[in-house]
Enzyme design. Structure first.
Site, PDB file in Angstrom:
ATOM      1  N   HIS A   1      29.290   1.141 -13.606  1.00 39.48           N
ATOM      2  CA  HIS A   1      30.202   0.672 -14.658  1.00 39.48           C
ATOM      3  C   HIS A   1      30.582  -0.773 -14.333  1.00 39.48           C
ATOM      4  O   HIS A   1      31.700  -1.056 -13.920  1.00 39.48           O
ATOM      5  CB  HIS A   1      31.435   1.592 -14.659  1.00 39.48           C
ATOM      6  CG  HIS A   1      32.320   1.436 -15.851  1.00 39.48           C
ATOM      7  ND1 HIS A   1      33.613   1.913 -15.871  1.00 39.48           N
ATOM      8  CD2 HIS A   1      32.120   0.872 -17.067  1.00 39.48           C
ATOM      9  CE1 HIS A   1      34.160   1.655 -17.048  1.00 39.48           C
ATOM     10  NE2 HIS A   1      33.287   1.022 -17.784  1.00 39.48           N
TER      11      HIS A   1
ATOM     12  N   ARG B   1      37.977  -1.338 -31.903  1.00 45.75           N
ATOM     13  CA  ARG B   1      36.783  -1.912 -31.275  1.00 45.75           C
ATOM     14  C   ARG B   1      35.973  -2.804 -32.201  1.00 45.75           C
ATOM     15  O   ARG B   1      36.011  -2.648 -33.409  1.00 45.75           O
ATOM     16  CB  ARG B   1      35.857  -0.759 -30.832  1.00 45.75           C
ATOM     17  CG  ARG B   1      36.478   0.184 -29.808  1.00 45.75           C
ATOM     18  CD  ARG B   1      36.362  -0.382 -28.431  1.00 45.75           C
ATOM     19  NE  ARG B   1      37.032   0.454 -27.422  1.00 45.75           N
ATOM     20  CZ  ARG B   1      36.619   0.516 -26.153  1.00 45.75           C
ATOM     21  NH1 ARG B   1      35.583  -0.171 -25.753  1.00 45.75           N
ATOM     22  NH2 ARG B   1      37.289   1.247 -25.287  1.00 45.75           N
TER      23      ARG B   1
HETATM   24  C1  OXD Z   1      35.419   2.197 -21.415  1.00 46.80           C
HETATM   25  C2  OXD Z   1      34.657   1.457 -22.426  1.00 46.80           C
HETATM   26  O1  OXD Z   1      35.201   1.951 -20.228  1.00 46.80           O
HETATM   27  O2  OXD Z   1      34.780   1.725 -23.637  1.00 46.80           O
HETATM   28  O3  OXD Z   1      36.229   3.046 -21.776  1.00 46.80           O
HETATM   29  O4  OXD Z   1      33.869   0.588 -22.023  1.00 46.80           O
HETATM   30 MN    MN Z   2      33.555   0.665 -19.913  1.00 54.30          MN
END
Ligand code: OXD
Ligand code: MN
Length: 597
Positions: free
Chosen positions: A230, A378
């Protein structure tokens, strides 16, 4: 419509899922603009998306999810592998057969009266050794249009798979009735399969993203000797033109997109520094031919949090959203059909539609204490729109990584920056990451939780085994391994205000990190790792932000008592992993405790 592949594994699986979900029609998504345009039209006709002002925002559309469906749902997200221990204590687990038995009746006939779209997609540049193929079946055009931005879709995506391989991720999604009580986001890592039902929110339904590129891919990476993280990926161009690449992991909504697209302060740009974005959320990393660690961004777009994004906080992200973008759960300006969110500017639209769909006077609505846009609203924007997108974005080999950075939101404990003593200590530093919870996931906001490597909601297997895999990668990389750092932009003063200015000024910390990664900078050894000499953090031009050498000293200060408390908390957290916790991690914790004495 004709299948886009001869691969019998794909065809057989699509037929099985068709037999289960019983759509009226099956449409294979070839990726052509013609087909996508027709889908946009259908989606507008049925009110799922609204076209925005095509002069101001060409190719942009607006969508609202159901009010109960605005974030990832970690309590309804499952890892289903045969052995419960393999999912580990940080995942919800269910026996695969039990889960199939539970969800099969829910999927049975769920697409009656609907169309099933078959989306072939590649995570990573098509043809790259690091890329992988997925197929998502969905009854949502919104999903098709988002997947078109976020991944490389269409017939070409099958290139990496060929006509015989079975190595593709099978994603099945249905909106069903968007029933929150029957919402399931389920992963079967041992079957390369993802089933998602009763949601229409991106993080739950764009199956290439968190579901495949992190949960399934982390499991694949462990078995195949690579890593799915991530992490953002960025390149720092120095005045001599050389570009150094770093990755960075932060929990959701800690500013990854902002850091990935950072514009350095004037004192740096005038010297010729520049930051290039390779990725803002996910990195796939593998050892290259020269022994170093290389990263690709498996995605093709940004699914970014809108609120807080403005010309100052993230000019490049805002620019990325000026065309061919889908906005979800922001506010609509009905006067000129543009979009607005908290933190965009100080002028909420008078004639607004707030994120739940009510027509309101934006200013009055805000003055009454309401948000016009959902805090987790978003934008889905193509990466190629980004003014600072790296020329290496599509490089199938990826980019060589000099440093890996961890970080979180810590008000007091973690200093501005420190470097791990070595790789294994770096794995420990990543494993003890912690942050306050944010709006990106449903649930309480503002509580501190441990979030190792920012992977807590995204690791598709036992995190003890995940740390063992990190340790193993370090052995393989040897002295070619990237150096590991930890940063904290979020230290606060007595009034609870952030001390460090953050945003573009984070370049000053990145500067030390890349110099340090190349052994060009000095460091001071502390109980928690190597820290910069305070005077080695460049604070020229920061007088107005109140940053003096003394403040930097303060930001680098390590309060041993707070760290002792933290170490006790880590010990508790580690205990959950039982014998899956590598001995090396126990030793690292013991060594920290000793250094804190
Ligand atoms: C998260 C994303 O990490 O949407 O929640 O990137
Ligand atoms: Mn994320």
């Amino acid at each position: 419509m004709a299948e886009l592949t001869k691969n019998p594994n794909v065809i057989k699986w699509v037929e099985e899922m068709q037999a289960l979900t019983k759509p009226d029609e099956v449409v294979w998504i070839d990726g052509s603009e013609e087909q996508l345009d027709a889908l946009r039209k259908t989606s507008m006709d049925n009110g799922e998306i609204i076209a925005l002002n095509q002069e101001k925002l060409p190719g942009c559309y607006y969508h609202q999810t159901a009010v109960n469906d605005v974030a990832r749902v970690e309590d309804r997200t499952f890892i289903c592998c045969k052995n419960k221990e393999d999912a580990g204590p940080t995942n919800n687990w269910c026996d695969p057969q039990e889960m199939y038995d539970k969800l099969t009746p829910m999927f049975d006939g769920v697409m009656k009266g609907r169309t099933m779209y078959v989306i072939p997609y590649s995570m990573g540049p098509i043809g790259s050794d690091l890329a992988k193929v997925g197929v998502e079946l969905t009854d949502s055009i919104y999903v098709v249009l988002n997947m078109d931005i976020m991944t490389r879709i269409g017939a070409d995506a099958f290139k990496n798979l060929g006509d015989v391989s079975n190595d593709f991720v099978r994603g099945l999604h249905s909106k069903a009735d968007i029933d929150a009580e029957k919402r399931y986001i389920v992963h079967f890592p041992e079957d390369n399969t993802i089933w998602s039902i009763n949601s229409g929110y991106g993080g739950n339904v764009l199956l290439g993203k968190k579901c495949f590129a992190l949960r399934i891919a982390s499991f694949q990476g462990k078995n195949e000797g690579w890593m799915a993280e991530h992490m953002l990926i960025l390149g720092i161009q120095k005045p001599d033109g050389e570009i150094k690449y770093v990755t960075a992991a932060f929990p959701s909504a800690c500013g990854k997109t902002n850091l990935a697209m950072l514009i350095p302060p004037e004192g740096y740009t005038s010297k010729g520094y520049k930051v290039w974005t390779v990725g803002d959320d996910i990195a796939w990393l593998k050892q290259g031919k020269d022994g170093r660690l290389y990263a690709i961004n498996p995605e093709n777009g940004f699914f970014g949090v809108a609120p807080g994004t403005n010309a100052k906080s993230n000019f490049n992200a805002l620019e990325s959203t000026r065309k061919n973008t889908i906005f979800t759960n922001v506010a609509l300006n009905n006067d000129d059909m543009t979009v607005w969110w908290e933190g965009l500017d100080k002028n909420p639209p008078e004639n607004a539609t707030e994120w739940k769909g009510a027509k309101v006077n934006g200013k009055e609505y805000r003055d009454a204490g309401n948000n016009l846009a959902h805090p987790n609203s978003r934008f889905t924007a193509p990466a190629r729109n980004c003014p600072c997108i790296s020329t290496e974005f599509d490089n199938p080999e990826g980019v060589p990584i000099s440093a890996m950075i961890f970080g979180g939101r810590r008000a007091k404990t973690a200093p501005l920056v420190y470097q791990a003593f070595d790789w294994n200590h770096g794995v420990f530093v990543g494993s003890i990451m912690a942050s306050e919870t944010t709006a990106a996931a449903a649930g309480a906001v503002g509580q501190v939780r441990r979030d190792p490597m920012a992977m807590l909601p995204f690791c598709g297997y036992n995190m003890g085994d995940y740390w063992a895999h990190w340790i193993e990668m370090g052995k393989v990389l040897g002295d070619k391994a990237p150096k590991i750092f930890n940063v904290n932009w979020f230290r606060t003063n007595e009034e609870g205000k952030f001390i460090w200015p953050g945003f573009g000024d984070n370049m000053r910390v990145l500067d030390w990190i890349i110099e340090r990664a190349e052994d060009n900078a000095d460091a001071v050894e502390t109980a928690i790792g190597f820290e910069p000499k305070p005077e080695d953090i460049n604070i020229d031009g920061l007088e107005a932000s109140g940053i003096t050498l003394d403040v930097v000293k303060d930001l680098l200060n390590v309060d041993k008592n707070l760290w002792k408390e933290d170490a006790a908390n880590v010990k508790e957290f580690y205990a959950k992993f039982g014998d899956r916790l590598p001995q090396i991690m126990k030793d690292q914790l013991a060594a920290l405790e000793e250094r804190l004495q």
